[in-house]
Design a protein around this motif. Sequence first.
Motif, PDB file in Angstrom:
ATOM      1  N   TYR A 107       2.293   1.691  -3.418  1.00  0.00           N
ATOM      2  CA  TYR A 107       1.241   2.180  -4.319  1.00  0.00           C
ATOM      3  C   TYR A 107       1.045   3.686  -4.154  1.00  0.00           C
ATOM      4  O   TYR A 107       1.012   4.439  -5.130  1.00  0.00           O
ATOM      5  CB  TYR A 107      -0.066   1.420  -4.046  1.00  0.00           C
ATOM      6  N   LYS A 148       1.973   6.557  -6.924  1.00  0.00           N
ATOM      7  CA  LYS A 148       0.926   7.488  -7.354  1.00  0.00           C
ATOM      8  C   LYS A 148       1.404   8.937  -7.205  1.00  0.00           C
ATOM      9  O   LYS A 148       1.206   9.760  -8.097  1.00  0.00           O
ATOM     10  CB  LYS A 148      -0.335   7.233  -6.528  1.00  0.00           C
ATOM     11  N   TYR A 177       0.823  -1.204   0.000  1.00  0.00           N
ATOM     12  CA  TYR A 177       0.000   0.000   0.000  1.00  0.00           C
ATOM     13  C   TYR A 177       0.861   1.258   0.000  1.00  0.00           C
ATOM     14  O   TYR A 177       0.587   2.217  -0.738  1.00  0.00           O
ATOM     15  CB  TYR A 177      -0.949  -0.005   1.200  1.00  0.00           C
TER      16      TYR A 177
END
Length: 197
Positions: free
Chosen positions: A72, A76, A69
Amino acid sequence: MLGAISPGPDFAVVVRRSAVSGRGYGMAAAAGIGLGVFAWVVAASTGVAALLAASSVAFTVVKAAGAAYLLYLGAKALRAALRRGGEFRLDLPDPGKKSSAAAFLEGLLTNILNPKAAFFFVALMPQFISEGAPLADTVTLSLVGLVGTAAWFLAVANLVGALRRVFARPAVRRTVDGLTGAALIALGVKLAVTTRP
């Protein structure tokens, strides 16, 4: 409070969300982090976090999910830093077209998927609550953790939100995205290689 103030993924998420999306979204992420701390305090007080700390399988699963996570979120942010978009307009409350519920969930997951929080609270809770303490003591301690953490991150969100016009400058925005992206990726990698204490 010292645990909340120490820099980490929660801080990076609140700063980025406040700078890019605005004060309200940063506050929503802060509320999610506060709820995550509340959950960890309850888990530590009831022994659930100790089970996570004792089980290598549970620790590995939470660690892998948390690292993925963070990677990620970092990717991003880096993608946003490298994107050459148009002019950033402050009248658009969330350039990522995400709701405050998404910011809340981002804060909550960043905190909940951090197994280091389990170890922190397993080490901290016995100092303040004895074995077999009444449920009211556990709830009170959990609320203290929630309020203290939320107060800190709400202050961060408001400060960064107040400076949002500075963060609206494309070069500043790309710098914030790049730095928080790199920090989140570094924290994700660090979490991925962490071993159980």
